[in-house]
Design a protein around this motif. Structure first.
Motif, PDB file in Angstrom:
ATOM      1  N   VAL A  62       0.833  -1.200   0.000  1.00 30.99           N
ATOM      2  CA  VAL A  62       0.000   0.000   0.000  1.00 30.99           C
ATOM      3  C   VAL A  62       0.873   1.257   0.000  1.00 30.99           C
ATOM      4  O   VAL A  62       0.653   2.187  -0.777  1.00 30.99           O
ATOM      5  N   VAL A  63       1.880   1.278   0.853  1.00 28.91           N
ATOM      6  CA  VAL A  63       2.772   2.436   0.926  1.00 28.91           C
ATOM      7  C   VAL A  63       3.546   2.600  -0.385  1.00 28.91           C
ATOM      8  O   VAL A  63       3.624   3.705  -0.943  1.00 28.91           O
TER       9      VAL A  63
ATOM     10  N   MET B 263       2.845   1.409  -3.392  1.00 33.00           N
ATOM     11  CA  MET B 263       1.982   1.727  -4.529  1.00 33.00           C
ATOM     12  C   MET B 263       1.468   3.162  -4.478  1.00 33.00           C
ATOM     13  O   MET B 263       1.247   3.785  -5.519  1.00 33.00           O
ATOM     14  N   SER B 264       1.291   3.694  -3.279  1.00 28.12           N
ATOM     15  CA  SER B 264       0.883   5.106  -3.178  1.00 28.12           C
ATOM     16  C   SER B 264       1.966   6.012  -3.744  1.00 28.12           C
ATOM     17  O   SER B 264       1.681   6.931  -4.535  1.00 28.12           O
ATOM     18  N   ALA B 265       3.199   5.760  -3.349  1.00 29.55           N
ATOM     19  CA  ALA B 265       4.312   6.567  -3.859  1.00 29.55           C
ATOM     20  C   ALA B 265       4.488   6.363  -5.360  1.00 29.55           C
ATOM     21  O   ALA B 265       4.689   7.326  -6.119  1.00 29.55           O
TER      22      ALA B 265
ATOM     23  N   THR C  91       2.257   5.415  -7.513  1.00 25.46           N
ATOM     24  CA  THR C  91       1.099   5.975  -8.223  1.00 25.46           C
ATOM     25  C   THR C  91       1.295   7.467  -8.475  1.00 25.46           C
ATOM     26  O   THR C  91       1.078   7.951  -9.592  1.00 25.46           O
ATOM     27  N   ILE C  92       1.697   8.167  -7.455  1.00 23.31           N
ATOM     28  CA  ILE C  92       1.916   9.610  -7.607  1.00 23.31           C
ATOM     29  C   ILE C  92       3.021   9.876  -8.624  1.00 23.31           C
ATOM     30  O   ILE C  92       2.884  10.733  -9.509  1.00 23.31           O
TER      31      ILE C  92
ATOM     32  N   THR D 128      -2.123   5.050 -15.048  1.00 22.78           N
ATOM     33  CA  THR D 128      -1.547   4.454 -13.834  1.00 22.78           C
ATOM     34  C   THR D 128      -2.568   3.550 -13.140  1.00 22.78           C
ATOM     35  O   THR D 128      -2.224   2.463 -12.668  1.00 22.78           O
TER      36      THR D 128
ATOM     37  N   GLU E  25      -2.090  -0.439 -12.374  1.00 25.62           N
ATOM     38  CA  GLU E  25      -2.180  -0.964 -11.010  1.00 25.62           C
ATOM     39  C   GLU E  25      -3.247  -2.040 -10.878  1.00 25.62           C
ATOM     40  O   GLU E  25      -3.079  -2.995 -10.108  1.00 25.62           O
TER      41      GLU E  25
END
Length: 138
Positions: free
Chosen positions: A63-64, A66-68, A70-71, A92, A96
């Motif tokens: 989660v961490v 993929m958040s980074a 993704t941005i 994106t 994902e």
């Protein structure tokens, strides 16, 4: 294949003694079967719990990360699309979703690997059934 010992036949032993011996042997056998089932259950639960912990840790880290990612990827693709950040976000998101589908299939496959049935207990019960049938035939 288990080896079974033949009990010597004593002609002076009465039917009540034979029934008592059979009852004692049956109790011991049932106790051993329950003990084996408990050991197998404990082993299978331990393996399942370990797999669940690894999946939970992987999920948290994912989660961490993929958040980074993704941005970063959305901004990169948005810049390449002449500043249209919505294009970057859409591309994106699709990427994902594909990665998520692959990872979910792998996670489900990890749970299907260990056998959660009582194979040893079933095999032991078959041996016991064969032994009882052989004793009845004698």
């Amino acid at each position: 294949m288990a080896l079974h010992q033949q009990t010597p036949v004593d002609p002076d032993v009465g039917i009540p003694d034979l029934i008592r011996r059979l009852a004692d042997d049956s109790k011991r056998l049932a106790t051993d079967e329950v003990r084996l089932a408990k050991l197998e259950l404990k082993e299978n639960l331990h393996t399942g719990a370990r797999g669940t912990v690894w999946l939970a840790v992987a999920f948290g880290v994912g989660v961490v990360a993929m958040s980074a990612a993704t941005i970063f990827v959305a901004a990169l693709i948005g810049r390449m699309a002449a500043g249209h950040m919505w294009v970057g976000a859409l591309v994106t998101g699709v990427i994902e979703l594909v990665v998520a589908f692959v990872l979910i299939k792998k996670g489900i496959g990890a749970f299907s690997r260990p056998s959660y049935t009582f194979e040893q207990t079933r095999e032991s019960l078959k041996d016991t059934q064969a032994w009882v049938a052989a004793q009845r035939a004698d």
